[in-house]
Design an enzyme around this catalytic site. Sequence first.
Site, PDB file in Angstrom:
ATOM      1  N   CYS A  44       0.846  -1.179   0.045  1.00  0.00           N
ATOM      2  CA  CYS A  44       0.003   0.039  -0.092  1.00  0.00           C
ATOM      3  C   CYS A  44       0.596   1.136   0.091  1.00  0.00           C
ATOM      4  CB  CYS A  44      -0.718  -0.144   1.372  1.00  0.00           C
ATOM      5  SG  CYS A  44      -1.938   1.626   1.275  1.00  0.00           S
ATOM      6  N   CYS A  49      -1.523   1.770  -2.867  1.00  0.00           N
ATOM      7  CA  CYS A  49      -2.449   2.838  -2.699  1.00  0.00           C
ATOM      8  C   CYS A  49      -1.995   4.264  -2.647  1.00  0.00           C
ATOM      9  CB  CYS A  49      -3.424   2.605  -1.389  1.00  0.00           C
ATOM     10  SG  CYS A  49      -3.172   0.894  -0.743  1.00  0.00           S
ATOM     11  N   LYS A  52      -0.310   5.134  -6.133  1.00  0.00           N
ATOM     12  CA  LYS A  52      -1.316   5.458  -7.034  1.00  0.00           C
ATOM     13  C   LYS A  52      -2.139   6.525  -6.759  1.00  0.00           C
ATOM     14  CE  LYS A  52      -4.508   2.807  -6.283  1.00  0.00           C
ATOM     15  NZ  LYS A  52      -5.243   1.388  -5.816  1.00  0.00           N
ATOM     16  N   TYR A 178      -9.493  -3.647 -10.908  1.00  0.00           N
ATOM     17  CA  TYR A 178      -9.608  -2.004 -10.443  1.00  0.00           C
ATOM     18  C   TYR A 178      -8.033  -1.524 -10.613  1.00  0.00           C
ATOM     19  CZ  TYR A 178      -7.541  -2.972  -5.974  1.00  0.00           C
ATOM     20  OH  TYR A 178      -6.750  -3.735  -5.199  1.00  0.00           O
ATOM     21  N   GLU A 182      -7.457   1.784 -12.898  1.00  0.00           N
ATOM     22  CA  GLU A 182      -6.705   3.140 -12.429  1.00  0.00           C
ATOM     23  C   GLU A 182      -5.421   3.632 -13.089  1.00  0.00           C
ATOM     24  OE1 GLU A 182      -7.990   2.655  -7.704  1.00  0.00           O
ATOM     25  OE2 GLU A 182      -6.359   1.351  -8.299  1.00  0.00           O
ATOM     26  N   HIS A 436     -27.370  20.967  -0.806  1.00  0.00           N
ATOM     27  CA  HIS A 436     -27.356  21.262  -1.856  1.00  0.00           C
ATOM     28  C   HIS A 436     -26.838  22.509  -2.050  1.00  0.00           C
ATOM     29  CE1 HIS A 436     -29.882  21.932  -5.682  1.00  0.00           C
ATOM     30  NE2 HIS A 436     -29.878  23.213  -5.270  1.00  0.00           N
ATOM     31  N   GLU A 441     -26.454  14.638  -2.820  1.00  0.00           N
ATOM     32  CA  GLU A 441     -27.805  14.729  -2.279  1.00  0.00           C
ATOM     33  C   GLU A 441     -28.708  13.759  -3.300  1.00  0.00           C
ATOM     34  OE1 GLU A 441     -29.817  18.327  -3.204  1.00  0.00           O
ATOM     35  OE2 GLU A 441     -28.411  19.042  -4.513  1.00  0.00           O
TER      36      GLU A 441
END
Length: 451
Positions: A44, A49, A52, A178, A182, A436, A441
């Site tokens: 990682c 992670c 990346k 993934y 990525e 908002h 939302e």
Amino acid sequence: MTQETEFDLFVIGAGSGGVRAARMAASRGLKVAVCEDRYLGGTCVNVGCVPKKLYVYASEFHEAFAASKGYGWNMDKPDFDWPTLRDNKKKEISRLNGIYGNLLGNSGVSLIDGRGSIVSPTEVKVGDTVYKAKNILIATGGWPFVPDIPGKELALTSNEIFDIETFPKRILIVGGGYIAVEFAGIFNGLGAQTTQLYRGPMFLRGFDEDVRGFVAEEMRKKNIDLKFNTNVASIEKQADGSLKVTLEDGSSLETDLVLYATGRKPHLTGLGLENTKVELNRGAIHVDDHFRTAEPNVYALGDVIDRVQLTPVALSEAMALVDYLIDGKSIAMDYNNIATAVFSQPNIGTIGMSEQQAQEHCGKLRVYKSDFRAMKHTVSGLNERSLMKIIVDDATDKVLGMHMVGEHAGEIMQGFAVAMKMGVTKAQLDSTIGIHPTAAEEFVTMRTPSN
């Protein structure tokens, strides 16, 4: 000073899970050692992670510059300098390596440089020294897998890609998970002509079908060349230094760099498992609910056991293991409703079941979907769209899955993950007043099922 050679817990591997287990065990009174032959922080921190995500940030500036024109910003064509990004990344990783070392040292953990090999269920050899341990924890993580094809040595993996000397004009990324998705976004955003190739009909297997198709469409909008239902047969270096990639259908293409992101396998090389009763299941170490192997005092966790390969999962597993070792507490890990993000472009955030999984487990479903152009892009001029999806058990009104494709999906879904963990219903989402104007939302304003 005499080196200690007897410990209550000996951890092989100083990645996220191993370091957390070592620190927590030491803080609660156990005498602990960790050995590591590569780098502190594991995959990682060093080749996963962290670098990346830094490269994702870098690659997103490309579209940010383009979007800024609609908001009145004018500038000359930006110029990207690969060595600056690469070397600044190296500095940050070195800083994190130091932090991990300090965390271990300050916790009283003995850090040993070298690859550990199990000599017996109570002995680990590192270099020429044999250490005795009441308990051994295997936390060696995963290692990139490259299929055995002619020219495989010419391909790079995620272990090497972050530190390449020269940025490629063209890159071929092989894989449909993934990580491959990525990296396709990263190299495309940084300016390389990017092709992603996958042997199956659609990438991101296991994700919701709507999410998979939506992401593919958005990536193609960004000029990433997606080639499905095809595979590499061989790689050959040309006289000019470029690579000729021959595909299984007989066609070929030329590129400057081939990146294989075809998955990772548990890193078991040289561990000495043959000296134990430890059993493997599909190439991963088999453990029970307490992370105990078939050898009673040998444990394993994280990517090496191949349950859920995520850093936060390894950290939680480590905490559960320490509680069990010290207090005998039986704390079974809950692997349901683990939120995860894919830092593709646009991002993916997902929690719970896909629509397909929900159909297999439940009766009638209600599915809510919203496909829209984010407010930001009504002025930016870019044509990127966002997708949000909620899957509900019609009989109980319980939310079974939530999925998003769009900017900041990971950040947004972390909050909804808490609600999912608490068993949120669609009525409770409906009763929540949204913030908002935000994209988030949308999850509390969808009222009409799409099915």
